[in-house]
Scaffold this active site. Structure first.
Site, short mmCIF file in Angstrom:
data_model
loop_
_atom_site.label_atom_id
_atom_site.label_comp_id
_atom_site.label_asym_id
_atom_site.label_seq_id
_atom_site.Cartn_x
_atom_site.Cartn_y
_atom_site.Cartn_z
N ARG A 73 -4.06 13.50 -5.88
CA ARG A 73 -5.03 13.25 -4.81
C ARG A 73 -4.44 13.76 -3.50
NH1 ARG A 73 -8.26 8.01 -2.84
NH2 ARG A 73 -6.42 7.35 -1.73
N THR A 104 -7.57 14.82 2.26
CA THR A 104 -8.99 14.95 1.88
C THR A 104 -9.40 13.96 0.78
OG1 THR A 104 -8.46 16.56 0.17
CG2 THR A 104 -8.96 17.44 2.36
N ASP A 132 -1.47 1.22 -2.56
CA ASP A 132 -1.33 2.34 -3.51
C ASP A 132 -0.69 1.83 -4.78
OD1 ASP A 132 -0.26 4.62 -4.96
OD2 ASP A 132 -0.77 5.80 -3.19
N ASP A 160 2.37 3.88 -6.09
CA ASP A 160 3.56 3.72 -5.26
C ASP A 160 4.21 2.37 -5.49
OD1 ASP A 160 3.49 6.20 -4.17
OD2 ASP A 160 2.68 5.60 -2.22
N1 URA Z 1 -5.54 4.56 -5.51
C1 URA Z 1 -4.78 3.47 -5.22
O1 URA Z 1 -3.70 3.31 -5.78
N2 URA Z 1 -5.24 2.60 -4.32
C2 URA Z 1 -6.40 2.74 -3.69
O2 URA Z 1 -6.76 1.89 -2.88
C3 URA Z 1 -7.18 3.87 -3.99
C4 URA Z 1 -6.73 4.76 -4.91
#
Ligand code: URA
Length: 203
Positions: free
Chosen positions: A96, A100, A194, A197
């Site tokens: 991702r 964008t 995330d 992460d």
């Molecule tokens: N991916 C994630 O890990 N968290 C989000 O809030 C959106 C996409």
């Protein structure tokens, strides 16, 4: 949603979790989702021989192929492999763009399919629905019927879920929680941050 899943997702959202705690709750939740997934699979009646005679029961009708979307989908994989030890595993890698939020494909390795398989697609977070739709596009182009696709996620933004359901009306989705909105960076709010992460320790 089951109370157990609700308590687990509540814990998973906490920002103060250590990496180990985050992984613990993610795995517990994945186990619940895997059990819930079984309820959506086609079964066939079977008779087995017990030491004292015959017993009627059921068995899964179709071979299962798990499709985690890299990288966060890998977090759900161990729980599903535990439940479906014989499943094929096909990986789809989508990155991702931070600015964008558009997903680009960098890896696609799905086992050869006969068309009879039950696909279980795994991605913890459905934000815009972009990665989900890109993966569903790959699967359907490979000849997978939408009725054979079960999509399992932990948290979806309502708008992302709507995008997926509108584009692929024949699939089944299992989502533990649906959240209100996306922030300008396309993260789910309130969400949990995330997922990748936090799970992989790359914050
Ligand atoms: N991916 C994630 O890990 N968290 C989000 O809030 C959106 C996409």
């Amino acid at each position: 949603m089951h109370a157990l899943m609700q308590t687990l997702i509540t814990q998973l959202r906490r920002k103060e979790l250590t990496r180990a705690q985050f992984r613990y709750y993610a795995h517990q939740l994945a186990q619940c989702l895997a059990q819930q997934a079984v309820d959506h699979l086609k079964t066939t009646p079977v008779t087995v021989a017990t030491p004292f005679g015959k017993a009627d029961g059921i068995a899964l009708q179709q071979p299962v192929v798990l499709v985690p979307i890299l990288r966060s989908g890998l977090a759900l994989l161990p729980a599903f492999v535990e439940l479906f030890p014989d499943a094929g595993i096909g990986c789809v890698g989508l990155r991702r763009d931070e600015k964008t939020a558009i997903a680009t494909l960098y890896y696609n390795n799905i086992p050869k399919l006969s068309g009879d398989e039950q696909i279980i697609m795994l991605d913890p977070m459905i934000a815009t629905g972009g990665s989900s739709c890109a993966t569903l596009e790959i699967l359907t182009k490979q000849g997978v019927a939408q009725r054979n696709i079960l999509f399992v996620a932990v948290i979806a933004a309502q708008q992302g879920l709507d995008v997926v359901k509108k584009a692929f009306t024949g699939i089944t989705t299992i989502v533990a929680a649906v959240d209100k909105e996306l922030n300008p960076k396309k993260f789910i709010v309130p969400g949990l941050g995330d997922f990748g992460d936090r799970y992989f320790g790359t914050e």
